[in-house]
Motif scaffolding. Sequence first.
Motif, PDB file in Angstrom:
ATOM      1  N   LYS A  93      61.894  39.890  61.614  1.00 60.02           N
ATOM      2  CA  LYS A  93      62.716  40.766  62.447  1.00 60.02           C
ATOM      3  C   LYS A  93      62.352  40.529  63.909  1.00 60.02           C
ATOM      4  O   LYS A  93      61.199  40.231  64.229  1.00 60.02           O
ATOM      5  N   ALA A  94      63.348  40.689  64.771  1.00 60.86           N
ATOM      6  CA  ALA A  94      63.132  40.486  66.199  1.00 60.86           C
ATOM      7  C   ALA A  94      63.913  41.533  66.980  1.00 60.86           C
ATOM      8  O   ALA A  94      64.975  41.979  66.551  1.00 60.86           O
ATOM      9  N   ILE A  95      63.356  41.908  68.121  1.00 60.63           N
ATOM     10  CA  ILE A  95      64.012  42.884  68.995  1.00 60.63           C
ATOM     11  C   ILE A  95      64.140  42.270  70.381  1.00 60.63           C
ATOM     12  O   ILE A  95      63.168  41.764  70.947  1.00 60.63           O
ATOM     13  N   TYR A  96      65.366  42.335  70.900  1.00 62.07           N
ATOM     14  CA  TYR A  96      65.632  41.968  72.287  1.00 62.07           C
ATOM     15  C   TYR A  96      65.846  43.258  73.065  1.00 62.07           C
ATOM     16  O   TYR A  96      66.600  44.128  72.633  1.00 62.07           O
ATOM     17  N   VAL A  97      65.212  43.383  74.218  1.00 62.42           N
ATOM     18  CA  VAL A  97      65.418  44.540  75.099  1.00 62.42           C
ATOM     19  C   VAL A  97      66.147  44.022  76.327  1.00 62.42           C
ATOM     20  O   VAL A  97      65.580  43.257  77.116  1.00 62.42           O
ATOM     21  N   ASN A  98      67.402  44.420  76.480  1.00 58.98           N
ATOM     22  CA  ASN A  98      68.252  43.883  77.545  1.00 58.98           C
ATOM     23  C   ASN A  98      68.491  44.907  78.646  1.00 58.98           C
ATOM     24  O   ASN A  98      68.756  46.077  78.358  1.00 58.98           O
ATOM     25  N   GLY A  99      68.444  44.445  79.874  1.00 61.67           N
ATOM     26  CA  GLY A  99      68.849  45.258  81.006  1.00 61.67           C
ATOM     27  C   GLY A  99      70.373  45.296  81.069  1.00 61.67           C
ATOM     28  O   GLY A  99      71.026  44.267  80.903  1.00 61.67           O
ATOM     29  N   CYS A 100      70.925  46.453  81.302  1.00 68.92           N
ATOM     30  CA  CYS A 100      72.386  46.615  81.273  1.00 68.92           C
ATOM     31  C   CYS A 100      73.077  45.756  82.332  1.00 68.92           C
ATOM     32  O   CYS A 100      74.114  45.151  82.068  1.00 68.92           O
ATOM     33  N   LEU A 147      67.718  43.104  66.402  1.00 69.92           N
ATOM     34  CA  LEU A 147      68.150  44.366  67.007  1.00 69.92           C
ATOM     35  C   LEU A 147      68.134  44.169  68.522  1.00 69.92           C
ATOM     36  O   LEU A 147      67.156  43.664  69.076  1.00 69.92           O
ATOM     37  N   THR A 148      69.234  44.547  69.168  1.00 70.03           N
ATOM     38  CA  THR A 148      69.298  44.516  70.630  1.00 70.03           C
ATOM     39  C   THR A 148      69.287  45.950  71.135  1.00 70.03           C
ATOM     40  O   THR A 148      70.100  46.762  70.718  1.00 70.03           O
ATOM     41  N   ILE A 149      68.345  46.230  72.010  1.00 72.24           N
ATOM     42  CA  ILE A 149      68.236  47.552  72.613  1.00 72.24           C
ATOM     43  C   ILE A 149      68.600  47.420  74.086  1.00 72.24           C
ATOM     44  O   ILE A 149      68.098  46.541  74.787  1.00 72.24           O
ATOM     45  N   TRP A 150      69.479  48.308  74.539  1.00 73.38           N
ATOM     46  CA  TRP A 150      69.930  48.292  75.923  1.00 73.38           C
ATOM     47  C   TRP A 150      69.128  49.291  76.747  1.00 73.38           C
ATOM     48  O   TRP A 150      68.716  50.326  76.246  1.00 73.38           O
TER      49      TRP A 150
END
Length: 171
Positions: A93-100, A147-150
Motif C-alpha cells: 500500500k502507498a499513500i500520496y499526500v498532494n498539495g491542492c 490512497l491520495t490525500i489532499w
Amino acid sequence: MQANNWFGTFALRRLTYSRYTDESDTLKENLYFFIMDRLTPERRSWLMSRVKAKNTSPEMVVRRLVYGMGYRYRIHVEGLPGKPDLVFAGSRKAIYVNGCFWHGHEGCRYAGLPKSRVAFWAAKIARNRARDRENVSAMEADGWRVLTIWQCELKNREKISELLHDFLKQE
C-alpha cells in the motif's frame, strides 16, 4: 517586459483606486498590463526554490497520524513510481499526500490558478496532474493499493484518521 517595482506598485494602487471611480475600462486594462511581480526575478526564483517537495506540513500531519495508529512505513521509496510519501511494503500500500495548488485538486478553493502567467501555470499543473495519474496507474498495475490525500482534507482530522485506518486495515 519587466517594470520597476515602484511602477508596479503605483499601477496596482492606481488600478485599485480606479475600481471605485467612474474611469474607463480602457484605463484599467492599460494599467493592469503594467502590473508586474513585486519581487525581482532573482528573488522570485530564490523564493520558489524554497518550496519543499519532501517533508511538507501536510505530509508530516499524515505521517504523525499513521505513526500514532501504530503503523510503520518507509518514506519516499526511490524504486516506486512517483516516490510515494508513505509506503507500506508488507501490505503493498502507498499513500500520496498532494498539495491542492501544485497538483490541481478539482473543486478545491486552494487550487486556483495565479492571475499572472496563466498559460504557464495551467500547463505546469496539467503536467503534474497527468504525471500523478500515470504514477497511480503504474502502482496499481504492479499490484499496489494507492490512497491520495489532499491538503484540504486534512482540516477534518477525525475524518482523515478514519480514512487512513480503513485504508490500512483492509486486506
